[in-house]
Design a protein around this motif. Sequence first.
Motif, PDB file in Angstrom:
ATOM      1  N   VAL A 267       0.844  -1.204   0.000  1.00 42.74           N
ATOM      2  CA  VAL A 267       0.000   0.000   0.000  1.00 42.74           C
ATOM      3  C   VAL A 267       0.873   1.246   0.000  1.00 42.74           C
ATOM      4  O   VAL A 267       0.598   2.226  -0.714  1.00 42.74           O
ATOM      5  N   GLY A 268       1.959   1.187   0.785  1.00 40.26           N
ATOM      6  CA  GLY A 268       2.879   2.325   0.800  1.00 40.26           C
ATOM      7  C   GLY A 268       3.447   2.604  -0.568  1.00 40.26           C
ATOM      8  O   GLY A 268       3.466   3.742  -1.035  1.00 40.26           O
ATOM      9  N   ILE A 269       3.910   1.528  -1.236  1.00 43.38           N
ATOM     10  CA  ILE A 269       4.483   1.704  -2.575  1.00 43.38           C
ATOM     11  C   ILE A 269       3.434   2.255  -3.530  1.00 43.38           C
ATOM     12  O   ILE A 269       3.698   3.173  -4.311  1.00 43.38           O
ATOM     13  N   GLY A 270       2.201   1.718  -3.442  1.00 41.34           N
ATOM     14  CA  GLY A 270       1.136   2.159  -4.352  1.00 41.34           C
ATOM     15  C   GLY A 270       0.823   3.625  -4.172  1.00 41.34           C
ATOM     16  O   GLY A 270       0.830   4.404  -5.132  1.00 41.34           O
ATOM     17  N   LEU A 271       0.562   4.026  -2.912  1.00 45.36           N
ATOM     18  CA  LEU A 271       0.209   5.423  -2.653  1.00 45.36           C
ATOM     19  C   LEU A 271       1.354   6.349  -3.026  1.00 45.36           C
ATOM     20  O   LEU A 271       1.156   7.377  -3.687  1.00 45.36           O
ATOM     21  N   GLY A 272       2.582   5.951  -2.601  1.00 42.11           N
ATOM     22  CA  GLY A 272       3.732   6.803  -2.894  1.00 42.11           C
ATOM     23  C   GLY A 272       3.935   6.960  -4.385  1.00 42.11           C
ATOM     24  O   GLY A 272       4.115   8.084  -4.878  1.00 42.11           O
ATOM     25  N   GLY A 273       3.880   5.848  -5.114  1.00 44.32           N
ATOM     26  CA  GLY A 273       4.073   5.934  -6.566  1.00 44.32           C
ATOM     27  C   GLY A 273       3.024   6.801  -7.229  1.00 44.32           C
ATOM     28  O   GLY A 273       3.344   7.644  -8.088  1.00 44.32           O
ATOM     29  N   ALA A 274       1.755   6.622  -6.807  1.00 42.89           N
ATOM     30  CA  ALA A 274       0.678   7.406  -7.405  1.00 42.89           C
ATOM     31  C   ALA A 274       0.890   8.891  -7.159  1.00 42.89           C
ATOM     32  O   ALA A 274       0.768   9.721  -8.073  1.00 42.89           O
TER      33      ALA A 274
END
Lengths: 249, 108
Positions: A221-228
């Motif tokens: 989730v961290g990677i997803g939110l950060g990337g977005a």
Amino acid sequence: MKRVAALLFIAALAVLLLYVVSRMPPMGDPETPTATHVIPRYLEKAEEETHTVNVITGVILNYRGYDTMGEVTVIFCALAAVLAVLGRERRGVIHGFVDRSEVPSSTIVRTMVRFIVPFIILFSVYTILHGETSPGGGFQGGAIIGGSMIIFTTIFGLYESSRRIPLKVRAPLEGAAVMGFFLVGTLGLVGGGNFLTYAWPRVAQDLHPSLVVWLTVLVEVGIGLGGAMVLTSILFAMIREEEEIATVS
Amino acid sequence: MARDIVAGIFCCTGTFFFILGTTGLLRMPDLFTRLHPSTKCDTLGACSVIVGMAVHNGWSWDLLKLVFIACFLLLSSATCGHAIGRSALRRHIPYWKKKEVKEDGHGA
């Protein structure tokens, strides 16, 4: 003279590299150490060691967690570099938007984008949360959210989209990927293991294995939110720059 | 068995339309005529393949997913075609005329 030296150096380098390439095992050779040790080990042990059904996610986030953390840091640095060149909008100021396109977007396109963007974001949430059981994961999901933001911004303009994701939401979430990794990694340290050992082996070996899965999901989730958010911020910075150029000229 | 055959026929039809659309995209002379075959790829081609897969799968939850995929594909493909065509029309991109091709031999 200088040129001859450079030429000689390049020739020597080429001979060296070609020699190394010629000594490399052929592609797909079953006798190489990679194929005899690393791959079977991952395929056989990944599920019980990392508790993730999807072996790829297990390898990326657990076995090669350091590597992925570096990649996430590279993404963050890319954003920092873009913002250092283009500058960030001032806090609380929402940029005006003037449609300078030769052909303003039609009602059909506007309605369709408004209809379809929520579904794209829903799909990206699915992709992020199912990263440890099926193909998908944080990077892909984040890129999908970024893509939906690009569609929305090209149709409705910077004003509408930066109103929906204001700076005070974006700025803390941009580092979410790095922060998630450091949080989970430090939890491994606290539990008596090494950095990024998910299971914290000595304290909670008997703990439910789903805890490890939850930690993996947290990182995802961290990677997803950060990337977005990184993609969105880069997009906003570039569009704002374009608007400023158009205003000046 | 019969289900496999029907699914195969649908998938082959879809592939045929994909080949047709790609050929049209490469061979047609200007934007508007190219838009015509290339939108067929998504509507007829992809939908035939999806129908074939649905027949192959039978009644299951995957059917629902396939229906969703088909719906979104039809919506977005039609919108894309509309946006490209409308934009080209408003920008006065010249139409293809047969005479021009005969005169200079390369087309506009």
